[in-house]
Design a protein around this motif. Structure first.
Motif, PDB file in Angstrom:
ATOM      1  N   GLU A   1       0.911  -1.210   0.245  1.00 21.68           N
ATOM      2  CA  GLU A   1       0.160   0.093   0.241  1.00 21.68           C
ATOM      3  C   GLU A   1       0.226   0.911   0.068  1.00 21.68           C
ATOM      4  O   GLU A   1       0.683   2.297  -0.456  1.00 21.68           O
ATOM      5  CB  GLU A   1      -1.095   0.068   1.143  1.00 21.68           C
ATOM      6  N   GLU A   2       1.792   1.263   0.940  1.00 23.09           N
ATOM      7  CA  GLU A   2       2.990   2.301   0.542  1.00 23.09           C
ATOM      8  C   GLU A   2       3.248   2.472  -0.120  1.00 23.09           C
ATOM      9  O   GLU A   2       4.057   3.527  -0.976  1.00 23.09           O
ATOM     10  CB  GLU A   2       4.737   2.335   1.330  1.00 23.09           C
ATOM     11  N   VAL A   3       3.584   1.760  -1.892  1.00 19.89           N
ATOM     12  CA  VAL A   3       4.030   1.265  -2.909  1.00 19.89           C
ATOM     13  C   VAL A   3       2.908   2.318  -3.697  1.00 19.89           C
ATOM     14  O   VAL A   3       3.242   3.342  -4.258  1.00 19.89           O
ATOM     15  CB  VAL A   3       4.454   0.378  -3.705  1.00 19.89           C
ATOM     16  N   SER A   4       1.666   1.625  -3.392  1.00 20.22           N
ATOM     17  CA  SER A   4       0.573   2.202  -4.305  1.00 20.22           C
ATOM     18  C   SER A   4      -0.813   1.561  -3.508  1.00 20.22           C
ATOM     19  O   SER A   4      -0.845   0.024  -3.231  1.00 20.22           O
ATOM     20  CB  SER A   4       0.403   1.745  -5.606  1.00 20.22           C
ATOM     21  N   PRO A   5      -1.758   2.047  -3.464  1.00 20.68           N
ATOM     22  CA  PRO A   5      -3.155   2.254  -2.722  1.00 20.68           C
ATOM     23  C   PRO A   5      -3.757   0.867  -4.116  1.00 20.68           C
ATOM     24  O   PRO A   5      -4.918   0.224  -3.134  1.00 20.68           O
ATOM     25  CB  PRO A   5      -3.723   3.069  -2.036  1.00 20.68           C
ATOM     26  N   HIS A   6      -3.128   1.451  -4.511  1.00 16.29           N
ATOM     27  CA  HIS A   6      -4.480   0.892  -6.247  1.00 16.29           C
ATOM     28  C   HIS A   6      -3.756  -0.774  -6.743  1.00 16.29           C
ATOM     29  O   HIS A   6      -3.859  -1.526  -7.538  1.00 16.29           O
ATOM     30  CB  HIS A   6      -4.257   1.062  -7.309  1.00 16.29           C
ATOM     31  N   LEU A   7      -2.675  -1.403  -6.015  1.00 17.48           N
ATOM     32  CA  LEU A   7      -1.598  -2.218  -6.296  1.00 17.48           C
ATOM     33  C   LEU A   7      -1.864  -3.303  -5.280  1.00 17.48           C
ATOM     34  O   LEU A   7      -2.734  -3.742  -4.247  1.00 17.48           O
ATOM     35  CB  LEU A   7      -0.659  -2.795  -6.072  1.00 17.48           C
ATOM     36  N   ASN A   8      -3.196  -4.565  -6.314  1.00 13.99           N
ATOM     37  CA  ASN A   8      -3.676  -5.505  -5.805  1.00 13.99           C
ATOM     38  C   ASN A   8      -2.705  -6.717  -5.469  1.00 13.99           C
ATOM     39  O   ASN A   8      -1.561  -6.969  -5.903  1.00 13.99           O
ATOM     40  CB  ASN A   8      -4.405  -6.427  -7.143  1.00 13.99           C
ATOM     41  N   VAL A   9      -3.391  -8.041  -4.131  1.00 18.45           N
ATOM     42  CA  VAL A   9      -2.108  -8.572  -3.470  1.00 18.45           C
ATOM     43  C   VAL A   9      -3.809  -9.643  -3.253  1.00 18.45           C
ATOM     44  O   VAL A   9      -4.429  -9.190  -2.597  1.00 18.45           O
ATOM     45  CB  VAL A   9      -1.628  -8.089  -1.607  1.00 18.45           C
ATOM     46  N   VAL A  10      -2.199 -11.102  -3.723  1.00 20.43           N
ATOM     47  CA  VAL A  10      -3.446 -11.830  -3.000  1.00 20.43           C
ATOM     48  C   VAL A  10      -2.596 -12.885  -2.553  1.00 20.43           C
ATOM     49  O   VAL A  10      -1.563 -12.748  -3.193  1.00 20.43           O
ATOM     50  CB  VAL A  10      -3.705 -12.741  -5.116  1.00 20.43           C
ATOM     51  N   PHE A  11      -2.624 -13.835  -1.556  1.00 20.45           N
ATOM     52  CA  PHE A  11      -2.262 -14.425  -0.529  1.00 20.45           C
ATOM     53  C   PHE A  11      -2.355 -15.848  -0.988  1.00 20.45           C
ATOM     54  O   PHE A  11      -3.996 -15.693  -0.674  1.00 20.45           O
ATOM     55  CB  PHE A  11      -2.534 -14.428   1.296  1.00 20.45           C
ATOM     56  N   VAL A  12      -2.042 -16.486  -1.277  1.00 20.22           N
ATOM     57  CA  VAL A  12      -2.032 -18.327  -1.839  1.00 20.22           C
ATOM     58  C   VAL A  12      -1.479 -18.953  -0.454  1.00 20.22           C
ATOM     59  O   VAL A  12      -0.499 -19.059  -0.893  1.00 20.22           O
ATOM     60  CB  VAL A  12      -1.611 -18.643  -3.008  1.00 20.22           C
ATOM     61  N   GLU A  13      -2.224 -19.686  -0.139  1.00 24.41           N
ATOM     62  CA  GLU A  13      -1.823 -20.845   1.337  1.00 24.41           C
ATOM     63  C   GLU A  13      -2.308 -21.659   0.795  1.00 24.41           C
ATOM     64  O   GLU A  13      -2.881 -22.978  -0.745  1.00 24.41           O
ATOM     65  CB  GLU A  13      -2.865 -20.602   1.981  1.00 24.41           C
ATOM     66  N   VAL A  14      -0.969 -22.454   1.142  1.00 26.83           N
ATOM     67  CA  VAL A  14      -0.240 -24.017   0.076  1.00 26.83           C
ATOM     68  C   VAL A  14      -0.229 -24.927   1.548  1.00 26.83           C
ATOM     69  O   VAL A  14       0.364 -24.273   2.813  1.00 26.83           O
ATOM     70  CB  VAL A  14       0.920 -23.896  -0.775  1.00 26.83           C
ATOM     71  N   ILE A  15      -1.436 -26.176   1.330  1.00 26.56           N
ATOM     72  CA  ILE A  15      -1.294 -27.579   1.861  1.00 26.56           C
ATOM     73  C   ILE A  15      -1.133 -28.344   1.950  1.00 26.56           C
ATOM     74  O   ILE A  15      -2.207 -29.396   1.380  1.00 26.56           O
ATOM     75  CB  ILE A  15      -2.655 -26.672   2.878  1.00 26.56           C
ATOM     76  N   CYS A  16       0.012 -28.614   2.627  1.00 26.14           N
ATOM     77  CA  CYS A  16       0.030 -30.379   2.399  1.00 26.14           C
ATOM     78  C   CYS A  16       0.333 -30.871   3.770  1.00 26.14           C
ATOM     79  O   CYS A  16       1.008 -30.812   4.466  1.00 26.14           O
ATOM     80  CB  CYS A  16       1.527 -30.261   1.027  1.00 26.14           C
ATOM     81  N   ASN A  17      -0.386 -32.231   3.830  1.00 27.14           N
ATOM     82  CA  ASN A  17      -0.063 -32.647   5.215  1.00 27.14           C
ATOM     83  C   ASN A  17       0.586 -34.194   4.607  1.00 27.14           C
ATOM     84  O   ASN A  17       0.369 -35.202   5.416  1.00 27.14           O
ATOM     85  CB  ASN A  17      -1.879 -33.225   5.938  1.00 27.14           C
ATOM     86  N   SER A  18       0.451 -34.238   2.920  1.00 32.36           N
ATOM     87  CA  SER A  18       0.960 -35.998   3.087  1.00 32.36           C
ATOM     88  C   SER A  18       2.195 -36.219   3.349  1.00 32.36           C
ATOM     89  O   SER A  18       2.813 -35.527   2.874  1.00 32.36           O
ATOM     90  CB  SER A  18       1.360 -36.199   0.949  1.00 32.36           C
TER      91      SER A  18
END
Length: 144
Positions: A116-133
């Motif tokens: 947000e400091e760079v730009s309030p218009h910058l899109n951010v997505v968090f992708v959680e990776v779960i592996c229990n094998s």
């Protein structure tokens, strides 16, 4: 009067992986960047582990990652990696993948704040990776 200074940021994206070590975050990051590049989208992975190895050499002792150990340095490395990615976006890249654990809420809030400091218009997505094998985890740890 219209302000056009942030229009380009609306088309840029930060994808930040979330997950414990050896769960497949880097594997998924590489698959994503390969697809994005194939699609003609300027994309690059920024890996916190690579930044750490550049700073401290190839092997870090296991206790570097122990709870309560080197937390301040791990944060610095994560944000140094993010800043490298944000510079890539400033230079014209379209998508970065921040390949790091980002498992703590405090870190994720910090990532959002920095973007947000760079730009309030910058899109951010968090992708959680779960592996229990257990088989996959053992294989991933053996490769590292």
């Amino acid at each position: 009067e219209t302000d056009f200074s942030d229009i380009a940021w609306q088309n840029k994206l930060v994808i930040a992986t979330v997950g414990l070590p050896a769960r497949g975050k880097s594997y998924i990051a590489h698959k994503l960047v390969n697809f994005l590049c194939w699609s003609g989208i300027e994309s690059e992975i920024f890996n916190a582990g690579k930044t750490r190895r550049e700073l401290f050499g190839c092997k870090s002792k296991a206790n570097f990652f122990a709870t309560g150990q080197n937390e301040e340095m791990r944060e610095k490395i994560a944000f140094m990696t993010l800043d490298r990615g944000l510079e890539y976006l400033i230079r014209g890249g379209e998508v970065i993948i921040l390949d790091a654990t980002n498992s703590m809420e405090k870190r994720r809030r910090g990532v959002l704040r920095r973007c947000e400091e760079v730009s309030p218009h910058l899109n951010v997505v968090f992708v959680e990776v779960i592996c229990n094998s257990e088989a996959v985890l053992m294989n991933n740890m053996a490769v590292k």
